[in-house]
Design an enzyme around this catalytic site. Structure first.
Site, PDB file in Angstrom:
ATOM      1  N   CYS A  44      51.377  41.245  38.171  1.00 21.36           N
ATOM      2  CA  CYS A  44      50.471  40.675  39.191  1.00 21.36           C
ATOM      3  C   CYS A  44      49.595  39.784  38.476  1.00 21.36           C
ATOM      4  CB  CYS A  44      49.415  41.638  39.859  1.00 21.36           C
ATOM      5  SG  CYS A  44      48.773  42.790  38.930  1.00 21.36           S
ATOM      6  N   ASN A  45      49.562  39.800  37.147  1.00 21.48           N
ATOM      7  CA  ASN A  45      48.584  38.462  36.321  1.00 21.48           C
ATOM      8  C   ASN A  45      49.573  37.433  35.871  1.00 21.48           C
ATOM      9  OD1 ASN A  45      46.244  39.637  37.316  1.00 21.48           O
ATOM     10  ND2 ASN A  45      45.979  40.971  35.355  1.00 21.48           N
TER      11      ASN A  45
ATOM     12  N   HIS B  65      52.448  33.466  21.715  1.00 15.95           N
ATOM     13  CA  HIS B  65      52.155  33.670  22.925  1.00 15.95           C
ATOM     14  C   HIS B  65      52.651  35.051  23.234  1.00 15.95           C
ATOM     15  CE1 HIS B  65      51.109  33.296  27.206  1.00 15.95           C
ATOM     16  NE2 HIS B  65      52.169  33.766  27.273  1.00 15.95           N
TER      17      HIS B  65
ATOM     18  N   SER C 113      45.393  39.531  28.306  1.00 15.55           N
ATOM     19  CA  SER C 113      45.461  40.022  29.608  1.00 15.55           C
ATOM     20  C   SER C 113      43.994  39.959  30.278  1.00 15.55           C
ATOM     21  CB  SER C 113      45.263  41.281  29.493  1.00 15.55           C
ATOM     22  OG  SER C 113      46.640  41.719  28.787  1.00 15.55           O
TER      23      SER C 113
ATOM     24  N   GLY D 114      34.929  49.939  53.248  1.00 11.71           N
ATOM     25  CA  GLY D 114      35.039  48.551  53.394  1.00 11.71           C
ATOM     26  C   GLY D 114      36.434  48.002  52.643  1.00 11.71           C
TER      27      GLY D 114
END
Lengths: 273, 437
Positions: free
Chosen positions: B50-51, B99, B109, B189
């Protein structure tokens, strides 16, 4: 011979305490392993000391303050080793090992001669009384340490500081669980200690209960822990309140054990020490 | 041949773009095969979390391959290139290796030091292995990356301090409850922030998620995502009575939980400890709630403060980690350069030639009476044998870029014939000698 083993045990307790304190600072697993090893060797040597003293004296070595302190220290270290097996709360050693060591050093500083046994102590029940009472006290020492750690840790979390101290102390839940568990062991032991004491008193003096200061104080202690246990089980007392109670209860234990002997006089004062 | 990385991450691209370029797990193999069929590519693997979305590849020539990969991303996801071109980064050679090592070690991260990324890279690599899209270079590279990640983890304390708000929340929960297994959380919420925090808690072991929201449908939707349970907002107390952790993030302009209310709830709970995380702005929970016994209340600023305290520690550790990575990048590049064809061909020829002349000299010394002409034919014979033997392998190696297996052959040759390693690695050996001195 027994003094030689006792000194050897103290030496290992010293090393173990030192290593446990180093662990508290460094948080290295290997250091805690060294500490546990040293304390275990010390405990083995201490056990030998008690056995040889028993052989030399011909009675269970719990008849004067030197012997009592040494015995108490032995039980505390024993409790530490057992808890180490069951729980992964290594930092507990940093609290219990120093207590054991200090008791040992006091024991070593006191007159160590084996004295002829006072007639009143020559009883089948006497060793049981003392063993239960001390084992109970040792377990309450654990309850006390958990209480102290709990209060410190809770304060860290409430004041929103997650620094070095919070990192080193176990989670609140673990401390509270240990507090409760130790209570469920300590309380029956204290009860047994009092009952066997009463039986012994009946043989020695012909009466079960005499209201001498030690008896009175141990009963106060008993009621105190009974109340704590009751509140825990029914009202759901836990955490902070239980921790404070454990600390106060331990003060009562200490007073019953030492204060009464040193400050008040009564049936339990057998020797000057 | 070159190593490249083409991709984007949480620092260069917003979530909307990352989502649209993500490769779902079930279609990963398909995507890998598509990339493999690009003529400029030799080996590839895709990391999609997701990142980050990144393609690691060994290619014939960097520029063309990068253009191909850009075009591929656009085509595959049906997203015009201009919408995400500025979010992409391109790294070649040493930069690419560094990298990948940094990513695997969790230095790149969002939450530096978080442990999940290594697992994600490992599974991305496994998929690539199964799809046969990775080869010698990526195998070696990824194995080195796993090794580096392990070194960083054991030699630095990078993973020890919680530096993101969600992570701090998890650490706090652990300090209160010990293990998070069998713990439950209530989301009050249904916002993105509370979802993120809940995700962290779930991955840390929290057993069940309850959701309540003024709009009940949203509560149901979010609960489904966590395989949890929704409760109507009016029945929030039902949740408060049983859960261990409450994450509150409503848009309410005033407090929704008050001191007295919580005192009553605590009575019902038999004083069982509860951890409130208030990430709403303005606050959902009255600050005095934190004074109630066995209640631990942290708002987003408190969490942020703890995180900041940890950042300093972490930066020191991160510098240590970068040094490790620097070392490992150098080691990898030494190996990588040793795969260049020409030096290996030269070394191989030299070795054969040495053997030939040595053996020839031996034979000639046994037969001192040979005529010059005979000597010449022996000379020619031996040379011819060597040339004939070497002809086919060397032709193949010279066309290295055309053959996907060439790197493997080169590596094998170097090992089988114990060819001297090329200058850069010789200097590495000297370095090791220095160290042992």
């Amino acid at each position: 011979m027994n003094i030689y083993f006792l000194k050897l045990a103290s030496l290992f307790y010293f090393v173990g305490t030192f290593a446990y304190l180093a662990y508290l600072i460094l948080l290295r697993e290997s250091v805690s392993k060294w500490a546990a090893t040293a304390v275990s060797i010390g405990f083995a040597s201490h056990t030998l000391a008690l056995i040889t003293r028993y052989a030399e004296a011909g009675h269970t070595p719990v008849t004067n303050l030197h012997e009592s302190l040494s015995f108490f220290a032995w039980m505390i270290i024993g409790v530490l080793l057992i808890v180490n097996l069951r729980y992964r709360v290594k930092v507990l050693g940093s609290f219990l090992a120093p207590i054991g060591l200090v008791l040992m050093l006091f024991a070593l500083a006191l007159p160590k001669e084996i004295l002829p046994l006072a007639p009143v102590l020559r009883s089948f029940w006497h060793p049981f009384h003392v063993i239960f009472a001390f084992l109970g006290n040792a377990v309450f020492t654990l309850t006390f340490c958990c209480g102290v750690m709990y209060l410190i840790q809770e304060h860290q979390l409430k004041s929103k500081r997650l620094g070095a101290i919070a990192k080193r102390l176990p989670p609140l839940k673990v401390l509270d669980d240990l507090n409760y568990k130790s209570l469920t062991f300590g309380f029956p032991l204290l009860t047994l200690g009092i009952i066997t004491g009463a039986i012994w008193a009946n043989y020695a003096w012909g009466r079960y209960w005499d209201w001498d200061p030690k008896e009175t104080w141990s009963l106060i202690t008993w009621f105190f822990y009974a109340a704590l246990l009751h509140q825990r089980l029914t009202v759901g007392w836990r955490g902070r309140k239980a921790a404070i109670m454990a600390i106060v209860g331990f003060l009562s234990v200490l007073f019953t054990f030492l204060g009464v002997n040193l400050l008040l006089s009564g049936l339990h004062t057998y020797t000057n020490w | 041949m070159e190593l490249i990385v083409v991709g984007l991450n949480h620092k260069t691209a917003p979530i909307e773009i990352r989502e649209r370029l993500a490769f779902p797990e079930e279609r990963m193999e398909h995507a890998l095969n598509q990339v493999k069929s690009l003529p400029s590519l030799k080996e590839n693997m895709i990391v999609s979390t997701c990142n980050r979305v990144e393609i690691y590849a060994a290619v014939r020539e960097a520029e063309g391959a990068m253009a191909d990969l850009k075009a591929f991303l656009s085509r595959y996801h049906g997203l015009p290139l201009k919408e995400f071109e500025t979010n992409l980064y391109y790294l070649v050679g040493e930069e690419a290796v560094r990298h990948i090592f940094r990513v695997a070690s969790s230095l790149d991260s969002m939450v530096v030091g978080e442990p999940q990324i290594l697992g994600q890279i490992k599974s991305a690599y496994n998929v690539a292995v199964e799809a046969k899209s990775s080869g010698l270079i990526l195998h070696r590279l990824l194995h080195r990356a796993f090794h580096v990640a392990k070194r960083v983890r054991t030699e630095t304390k990078i993973g020890n301090s919680a530096v993101s708000v969600s992570y701090v929340a998890v650490e706090l929960a652990k300090k209160i409850f010990g293990s998070l297994e069998k713990r439950t959380v209530l989301l009050v919420g249904a916002g993105e922030m509370s979802e993120l925090a809940a995700r962290h808690l779930v991955s840390a072991g929290v057993e069940k998620v309850w959701v309540t929201n003024r709009t009940y449908d949203r509560a149901i939707a979010l609960a489904q995502e966590f395989r949890g349970e929704a409760i109507p907002f009016e029945e929030m107390n039902r949740g408060l009575r049983i859960v261990d952790i409450v994450i509150s993030a409503t848009n309410s302009p005033e407090h929704i939980l008050h001191h007295d209310h919580v005192v009553r709830v605590m009575k019902d709970r038999k004083q069982k400890p509860i951890f409130f995380i208030d990430i709403a702005d303005p606050r959902d929970i009255e600050p005095r709630v934190g004074d109630v016994e066995n209640v631990y209340l942290y708002n987003i600023d408190d969490l942020q403060k703890v995180a900041n305290d940890n950042i300093e520690d972490r930066e020191k550790e991160a510098r240590k980690a970068e040094t490790i990575i620097q070392e490992e990048v150098a080691k990898f590049l030494n190996w990588y350069r040793s795969l260049e064809a020409t030096p290996i061909i030269v070394a191989l020829r030299k070795k054969f030639e040495e053997i030939r002349t040595k053996e020839l000299a031996k034979t000639l010394s046994i037969h001192p009476n040979l005529s010059d002409k005979e000597k010449e034919s022996l000379e020619a014979l031996t040379s011819a044998i060597i040339n004939k033997i070497l002809h086919e392998p060397l032709t193949l190696l010279k066309q290295k870029d055309e053959d996907a297996m060439a790197d493997l052959y080169l590596d094998a040759l170097r090992t089988l014939f114990r060819l001297p390693v090329i200058s850069s690695e010789a200097s590495d050996e000297e370095k090791e000698k220095d160290r042992s001195d």
